[in-house]
Design an enzyme around this catalytic site. Structure first.
Site, PDB file in Angstrom:
ATOM      1  CG  HIS A  93      -0.706   0.219   2.340  1.00 17.94           C
ATOM      2  ND1 HIS A  93      -0.263  -0.669   3.371  1.00 17.94           N
ATOM      3  CD2 HIS A  93      -0.356   1.542   3.061  1.00 17.94           C
ATOM      4  CE1 HIS A  93       0.107  -0.112   4.541  1.00 17.94           C
ATOM      5  NE2 HIS A  93       0.197   1.166   4.466  1.00 17.94           N
ATOM      6  CG  ASP A 229       0.395  -4.173   2.925  1.00 17.02           C
ATOM      7  OD1 ASP A 229       0.794  -3.600   1.935  1.00 17.02           O
ATOM      8  OD2 ASP A 229      -0.399  -3.654   3.432  1.00 17.02           O
ATOM      9  CB  SER A 661       2.766   1.887   6.108  1.00 13.06           C
ATOM     10  OG  SER A 661       1.663   1.715   6.551  1.00 13.06           O
TER      11      SER A 661
HETATM   12  N1  ARG Z   1      -4.170   0.584   7.402  1.00 14.37           N
HETATM   13  C1  ARG Z   1      -3.092   0.827   6.441  1.00 14.37           C
HETATM   14  C2  ARG Z   1      -2.142   1.713   6.815  1.00 14.37           C
HETATM   15  O1  ARG Z   1      -2.691   2.656   7.472  1.00 14.37           O
HETATM   16  C3  ARG Z   1      -3.257   0.672   5.139  1.00 14.37           C
HETATM   17  C4  ARG Z   1      -3.902  -0.371   4.535  1.00 14.37           C
HETATM   18  C5  ARG Z   1      -4.153  -0.264   3.011  1.00 14.37           C
HETATM   19  N2  ARG Z   1      -5.336  -1.221   2.669  1.00 14.37           N
HETATM   20  C6  ARG Z   1      -6.418  -0.889   2.365  1.00 14.37           C
HETATM   21  N3  ARG Z   1      -7.314  -1.780   2.169  1.00 14.37           N
HETATM   22  N4  ARG Z   1      -6.942   0.410   2.033  1.00 14.37           N
HETATM   23  O2  ARG Z   1      -0.967   1.884   6.703  1.00 14.37           O
END
Ligand code: ARG
Length: 740
Positions: A93, A229, A661
């Protein structure tokens, strides 16, 4: 904040009398003084110098801030260097935007994945830069040296900002470095971070979104999670190893340090350490700030983003081209939208504001006990209350127009404001400047990654949402036009705009620029929509800024007082500063948790879960056939655990937030065991208050990453480049020694 520990740590606690330090995003510069003893007890085997050194290569040299330009002041994600040829791992992501920009309907790398077989096939990633921290230093004395007690907050801020600019410029060595000075503890301390920024970053490998985003927004922010991811890039430098703009003569960067990879896997209680660039937390926020967010700010954003997502979803899910166009935009909005819903729910459920009220009561008792303290800190909290009250009154008048005034054609029309104003004011000079700007404008870029059907629908829905949020007498001018000329019918109005406005299509905009007429702009409904909404903001913006400034000013005083209060009442406690997109280290351990009564969540999940969740053809839960086949055959190669299962993700107690992330999660030897990529639902309040029993970091296990690269994608060239280690026999874990 209290130095808290999980119930899980009790065994160790009894023996050592020391708690697990899960909470805290620590500055690596202070590791030796604040954390090292603790970390060593928990299982760290590296020396402080091996973690952070400015004279020798150290672990910090493998940690990369991912930015969008050549002089970033903050980072959207973190990456880590994993080979001597500048290979970089981050989250799927995090690479998403870059991969979208490199894709077309014919070559849709988001959908199908991409794997470069050698350097020559790697693709220059647009708008992705890699920053390495060279050093950091305390510059509090220099910065606060320019302020004095007679200055008001505005003067103070100006003086501080001027000094920051001056010092950053001096440290840049004529552009060789990107020095960034940031305030800590609400402006009570300042540190300078000196970065070397590499702008030639290339895409090496990315799996299909049905692996990298498996589970989509339904699973986002939640455990158990079965998402691969990760994505892979490479940092390039010129022949001398210095940053350089993209050139085919550039060579892969030889890093000062890279992370070896461990196939040992994780066990409960294993020591874990995460390094990265957490973006922002509010751990010292007052109860008034929390109440404001939950009661006023978050619901507005949830309302607006929710509707925008609904519109996008309707078109994206049935059209590949539209899906690709809006992919990154949608992912960003959906991520924030769900986060804010989670924060509202969990800040309430975890009674975070109530906890703050109790702290504030104790704080005030301590303040009032001493006249000098009372003079300095006595009003901070009541001032904060007033400031948030004032802010609450204007918030919706700022954010509805802010997010809606630029919808579709109205946003395009806004580009013509300077020209229109110049003509109206008969300012020939400004008119010439504005006209030239229009002629040079890249009109196609303005419409890039937008689809007329989606934009039109969103335009109408946003107008309805805005109308709903206010009393009739508060609405901007455009609504009287809709009432008078379209009998209040927003859809009819939208239809009219999209058939007649100059600003609805790239063709009509281009034709108009060739022969512009200011009068036409002034009468265009898209233009009136934009300007009449923006006027609404203008009327409240002074009060908004005043209130924001008052929250900052009094936060500064409150946090200063809080630090003194803690030093006086809990001297054993080390405080860590809020996240602000600077390099931090967080350490903890692998742990499961109880999300609710009678419910126990394991700390690992396996590929079996992918089969359980798999829905062929589904927008979120589809998976490549090839992956499913490998899992059905349990063809995991070297990446299976001791039971022949494939671990996909695991949980740890590390304290992270957005911006982390892509961060490496490492074992006690500084070897990569996974990539951090998310937080869990039950602790969505975690940016404001760390919840030791509930808060977990979700990591993708490095063995799943390698399995996808190797067994699924067959990208053995990447595997060959990595330094993969497996210890044999299995290392004895610290608490096993302790428990004896
Ligand atoms: N919650 C994750 C973050 O803030 C991002 C995940 C992205 N995936 C998604 N399905 N939008 O780093």
């Amino acid at each position: 904040m209290k130095r808290l520990f999980g119930i899980f740590a009790l065994a160790l606690l009894i023996v050592t009398g020391k708690a697990y330090a899960d909470e805290g995003m620590w500055l690596p510069m202070f590791v030796e003084r604040l954390n090292y003893v603790d970390m060593q007890k928990m299982g760290l085997q590296l020396t402080p110098e091996e973690l952070y050194s400015i004279n020798h290569s150290s672990l910090k040299d493998a940690i990369v801030g991912l930015g969008s330009d050549a002089m970033p002041r903050g980072f959207f994600c973190t990456g880590e260097i994993v080979s001597e040829h500048g290979l970089l791992f981050t989250n799927h992501h995090c690479g998403y935007g870059a991969v979208q920009k490199l894709s077309s309907v014919e070559h849709d790398y988001l959908k199908d994945g991409f794997w470069a077989k050698d350097y020559s096939e790697e693709l220059p990633a647009p708008e992705m830069t890699a920053s390495f921290l060279i050093r950091m230093e305390d510059v509090t004395k220099d910065i606060l040296g320019v302020v004095n007690d007679t200055m008001d907050f505005v003067d103070r801020t100006q003086a501080v900002n001027a000094k920051i600019k001056e010092m950053e410029k001096a440290a840049s060595e004529d552009g060789k470095y990107n020095p960034v000075i940031k305030g800590f503890f609400a402006g009570n301390e300042y540190y300078m971070f000196v970065y070397q920024v590499f702008t030639d970053v290339r895409l090496v490998g990315v799996a299909n979104s049905s692996i990298g985003k498996f589970g989509g927004d339904t699973d986002n922010w939640m455990w158990p999670r079965h998402t691969g991811d990760f994505s892979i890039f490479r940092v390039y430098a010129d022949k001398n190893g210095n940053p350089a703009a993209y050139s085919k003569d550039n060579v892969p960067l030889t890093p000062k340090h890279y992370l070896p990879i461990s196939l040992d896997g994780v066990q409960k209680d294993d020591f874990t350490m995460i390094w990265g660039f957490p973006g922002s937390t509010e751990r010292y926020m007052s109860s008034f700030g929390i109440d404001y967010n939950v009661g006023t700010f978050f619901p507005i954003i949830i309302d607006i983003f929710g509707k925008q997502l609904e519109v996008m979803d309707e078109f994206m899910q049935k059209d590949d081209a539209i899906n690709l166009m809006y992919a990154d935009n949608h992912a960003g909005l959906a991520n924030t939208w769900k986060n804010f819903i989670g924060q509202c729910t969990m800040l309430r459920k975890n009674k975070v504001s109530e906890g703050k009220v109790a702290l504030e009561k104790d704080f005030m008792k301590w303040v009032k006990a001493d006249p000098k303290r009372n003079a300095e800190y006595g009003n901070a909290l009541t001032n904060l209350k007033d400031a948030y009250d004032d802010l609450g009154k204007v918030t919706k008048h700022v954010f509805y127009p802010n997010f809606i005034a630029h919808s579709g054609a109205a946003g395009i029309a806004a580009q013509f404001a300077s020209y229109y104003e110049a003509v109206k004011n008969k300012d020939k000079e400004a008119e010439a400047v504005a006209l030239e700007a229009l002629q040079q404008m890249d009109v196609s870029a303005l419409f890039k990654d937008t689809d007329p059907q989606v934009e039109k629908k969103n335009f109408a829905e946003m107008l309805k949402l805005y109308k709903n949020a206010f009393d009739a007498n508060e609405l901007p001018e455009i609504y009287s036009i809709i009432n008078r000329k379209f009998r209040g019918d927003i859809d009819a109005f939208t239809e009219y705009v999209y058939t007649n406005s100059v600003f609805a299509t790239p063709e009509s905009v281009k034709a108009f620029i060739a022969k512009p007429k200011a009068k036409t702009i002034g009468k265009d409904y898209a233009y009136i929509m934009n300007t009449s909404m923006m006027e609404k903001i203008t009327t409240v913006i002074p009060s908004y800024h005043k209130a924001i400034s008052a929250t900052r000013e009094n936060d500064h005083v409150f946090v200063k007082g809080l630090r003194e209060y803690y030093a006086a009442t809990q001297p054993e406690k080390s405080l860590y500063p809020d996240a602000n997109s600077t390099l931090r280290m967080s350490y903890g351990s692998v742990q499961d948790y109880n999300p609710a009564d009678a419910v126990q969540y394991d700390y690992v999940c396996t590929a079996k879960g992918i089969l359980e969740k798999y829905v062929p053809g589904d927008y979120e839960f589809d998976a490549p056939k090839r992956l499913i086949n490998l899992i059905e055959r349990k063809d995991y190669g070297a990446y299976a655990d001791e039971n022949g299962e494939l671990i996909v993700c695991f949980l740890s107690t590390n304290d992270i937030t957005g911006g982390n992330s892509g961060s490496p999660i490492m074992n006690g030897k500084g070897e990569l065991i996974g990539l951090a990529f998310d937080g869990n639902w039950e602790a969505m309040s975690g940016d404001v208050n760390f919840e030791p029993k509930l808060q977990r970091t979700i990591n993708v296990d490095i063995r799943y990453v390698l399995f996808v690269i190797d067994k699924y994608a067959g990208a053995t060239n990447i595997i060959d480049e990595l330094d993969i280690r497996k210890s044999d026999p299995k290392p004895v874990r610290v608490e096993e020694e302790v428990k004896g």
